[in-house]
Design a protein around this motif. Structure first.
Motif, PDB file in Angstrom:
ATOM      1  N   ALA A  47      -1.026 -16.881   7.499  1.00 23.64           N
ATOM      2  CA  ALA A  47      -0.434 -15.569   7.748  1.00 23.64           C
ATOM      3  C   ALA A  47       0.785 -15.308   6.880  1.00 23.64           C
ATOM      4  O   ALA A  47       0.995 -14.185   6.397  1.00 23.64           O
ATOM      5  CB  ALA A  47      -0.073 -15.452   9.226  1.00 23.64           C
ATOM      6  N   VAL A  48       1.610 -16.325   6.644  1.00 22.71           N
ATOM      7  CA  VAL A  48       2.810 -16.134   5.823  1.00 22.71           C
ATOM      8  C   VAL A  48       2.416 -15.763   4.399  1.00 22.71           C
ATOM      9  O   VAL A  48       2.987 -14.836   3.806  1.00 22.71           O
ATOM     10  CB  VAL A  48       3.691 -17.410   5.844  1.00 22.71           C
ATOM     11  N   THR A  49       1.440 -16.444   3.852  1.00 21.10           N
ATOM     12  CA  THR A  49       0.967 -16.130   2.506  1.00 21.10           C
ATOM     13  C   THR A  49       0.398 -14.717   2.447  1.00 21.10           C
ATOM     14  O   THR A  49       0.652 -13.983   1.491  1.00 21.10           O
ATOM     15  CB  THR A  49      -0.097 -17.147   2.060  1.00 21.10           C
ATOM     16  N   ASP A  50      -0.364 -14.339   3.479  1.00 19.01           N
ATOM     17  CA  ASP A  50      -0.933 -12.987   3.507  1.00 19.01           C
ATOM     18  C   ASP A  50       0.166 -11.927   3.528  1.00 19.01           C
ATOM     19  O   ASP A  50       0.090 -10.923   2.807  1.00 19.01           O
ATOM     20  CB  ASP A  50      -1.835 -12.821   4.730  1.00 19.01           C
ATOM     21  N   TRP A  51       1.192 -12.131   4.348  1.00 23.60           N
ATOM     22  CA  TRP A  51       2.288 -11.166   4.412  1.00 23.60           C
ATOM     23  C   TRP A  51       3.072 -11.136   3.105  1.00 23.60           C
ATOM     24  O   TRP A  51       3.557 -10.073   2.693  1.00 23.60           O
ATOM     25  CB  TRP A  51       3.223 -11.467   5.586  1.00 23.60           C
ATOM     26  N   ASN A  52       3.220 -12.264   2.446  1.00 23.57           N
ATOM     27  CA  ASN A  52       3.899 -12.278   1.141  1.00 23.57           C
ATOM     28  C   ASN A  52       3.133 -11.447   0.120  1.00 23.57           C
ATOM     29  O   ASN A  52       3.729 -10.693  -0.658  1.00 23.57           O
ATOM     30  CB  ASN A  52       4.076 -13.700   0.632  1.00 23.57           C
ATOM     31  N   VAL A  53       1.815 -11.581   0.110  1.00 21.10           N
ATOM     32  CA  VAL A  53       0.991 -10.805  -0.823  1.00 21.10           C
ATOM     33  C   VAL A  53       1.127  -9.315  -0.523  1.00 21.10           C
ATOM     34  O   VAL A  53       1.285  -8.497  -1.436  1.00 21.10           O
ATOM     35  CB  VAL A  53      -0.486 -11.268  -0.738  1.00 21.10           C
ATOM     36  N   ALA A  55       3.641  -7.816   0.946  1.00 22.37           N
ATOM     37  CA  ALA A  55       4.989  -7.382   0.577  1.00 22.37           C
ATOM     38  C   ALA A  55       5.119  -7.193  -0.926  1.00 22.37           C
ATOM     39  O   ALA A  55       5.668  -6.180  -1.394  1.00 22.37           O
ATOM     40  CB  ALA A  55       6.019  -8.391   1.077  1.00 22.37           C
ATOM     41  N   PHE A  56       4.626  -8.142  -1.720  1.00 24.30           N
ATOM     42  CA  PHE A  56       4.739  -8.018  -3.176  1.00 24.30           C
ATOM     43  C   PHE A  56       3.938  -6.840  -3.704  1.00 24.30           C
ATOM     44  O   PHE A  56       4.381  -6.146  -4.623  1.00 24.30           O
ATOM     45  CB  PHE A  56       4.330  -9.315  -3.874  1.00 24.30           C
ATOM     46  N   ASP A  57       2.759  -6.607  -3.132  1.00 22.52           N
ATOM     47  CA  ASP A  57       1.974  -5.440  -3.548  1.00 22.52           C
ATOM     48  C   ASP A  57       2.707  -4.136  -3.222  1.00 22.52           C
ATOM     49  O   ASP A  57       2.702  -3.185  -4.005  1.00 22.52           O
ATOM     50  CB  ASP A  57       0.595  -5.450  -2.873  1.00 22.52           C
ATOM     51  N   THR A  58       3.352  -4.105  -2.049  1.00 18.44           N
ATOM     52  CA  THR A  58       4.120  -2.926  -1.656  1.00 18.44           C
ATOM     53  C   THR A  58       5.308  -2.712  -2.583  1.00 18.44           C
ATOM     54  O   THR A  58       5.608  -1.580  -2.984  1.00 18.44           O
ATOM     55  CB  THR A  58       4.608  -3.067  -0.202  1.00 18.44           C
ATOM     56  N   PHE A  59       6.005  -3.795  -2.936  1.00 20.60           N
ATOM     57  CA  PHE A  59       7.150  -3.684  -3.844  1.00 20.60           C
ATOM     58  C   PHE A  59       6.717  -3.157  -5.208  1.00 20.60           C
ATOM     59  O   PHE A  59       7.411  -2.342  -5.815  1.00 20.60           O
ATOM     60  CB  PHE A  59       7.857  -5.022  -4.016  1.00 20.60           C
ATOM     61  N   LYS A  60       5.566  -3.629  -5.695  1.00 21.32           N
ATOM     62  CA  LYS A  60       5.083  -3.148  -6.989  1.00 21.32           C
ATOM     63  C   LYS A  60       4.745  -1.668  -6.929  1.00 21.32           C
ATOM     64  O   LYS A  60       5.069  -0.910  -7.841  1.00 21.32           O
ATOM     65  CB  LYS A  60       3.829  -3.934  -7.404  1.00 21.32           C
ATOM     66  N   ALA A  61       4.076  -1.267  -5.851  1.00 24.85           N
ATOM     67  CA  ALA A  61       3.667   0.133  -5.723  1.00 24.85           C
ATOM     68  C   ALA A  61       4.881   1.056  -5.602  1.00 24.85           C
ATOM     69  O   ALA A  61       4.870   2.179  -6.122  1.00 24.85           O
ATOM     70  CB  ALA A  61       2.762   0.302  -4.509  1.00 24.85           C
ATOM     71  N   ALA A  62       5.936   0.594  -4.921  1.00 19.67           N
ATOM     72  CA  ALA A  62       7.129   1.422  -4.725  1.00 19.67           C
ATOM     73  C   ALA A  62       8.166   1.207  -5.824  1.00 19.67           C
ATOM     74  O   ALA A  62       9.235   1.798  -5.770  1.00 19.67           O
ATOM     75  CB  ALA A  62       7.741   1.113  -3.367  1.00 19.67           C
ATOM     76  N   ASN A  63       7.862   0.348  -6.807  1.00 20.58           N
ATOM     77  CA  ASN A  63       8.771   0.035  -7.907  1.00 20.58           C
ATOM     78  C   ASN A  63      10.121  -0.476  -7.390  1.00 20.58           C
ATOM     79  O   ASN A  63      11.178  -0.016  -7.801  1.00 20.58           O
ATOM     80  CB  ASN A  63       8.952   1.250  -8.823  1.00 20.58           C
ATOM     81  N   ILE A  64      10.047  -1.431  -6.463  1.00 20.37           N
ATOM     82  CA  ILE A  64      11.249  -2.048  -5.884  1.00 20.37           C
ATOM     83  C   ILE A  64      11.340  -3.467  -6.422  1.00 20.37           C
ATOM     84  O   ILE A  64      10.367  -4.204  -6.424  1.00 20.37           O
ATOM     85  CB  ILE A  64      11.169  -2.084  -4.346  1.00 20.37           C
ATOM     86  N   GLY A  65      12.520  -3.833  -6.878  1.00 17.14           N
ATOM     87  CA  GLY A  65      12.721  -5.183  -7.374  1.00 17.14           C
ATOM     88  C   GLY A  65      14.155  -5.612  -7.166  1.00 17.14           C
ATOM     89  O   GLY A  65      14.988  -4.867  -6.655  1.00 17.14           O
TER      90      GLY A  65
END
Length: 88
Positions: A47-53, A55-65
């Protein structure tokens, strides 16, 4: 430099490492165990790995870094830790 110290001034580059057959077998066995461990651990998902994926996909889509992304990940991991500790 005099003649008695010339042997100290000669620099020889290191040659190939000489390893005995018993040590070579031990090294090969250790490398095989390490490879199996790394490959077996990398293929596991939880589950932790799934949530990390997610989160990272969301950050990329929202251009957050940078710091906002790190802060959001920290908050997410604290929430997951609280959830796991509450269930146990």
């Amino acid at each position: 430099m005099n003649a008695t110290n010339t042997h100290r001034a000669i620099h020889r580059p290191p040659g190939p490492a000489r390893v005995g057959p018993r040590r070579a077998a031990t090294l090969q066995c250790g490398l095989a165990v390490l490879a199996v461990t790394l490959v077996g651990g990398a293929a596991r998902a939880d589950a932790v790995t799934d949530w990390n994926v997610i989160a990272f996909d969301t950050f990329k889509a929202a251009n957050i870094g940078g710091n906002p992304a790190i802060r959001a990940l920290a908050i997410m991991h604290v929430a997951m830790s609280d959830a796991v500790n509450t269930v146990q």
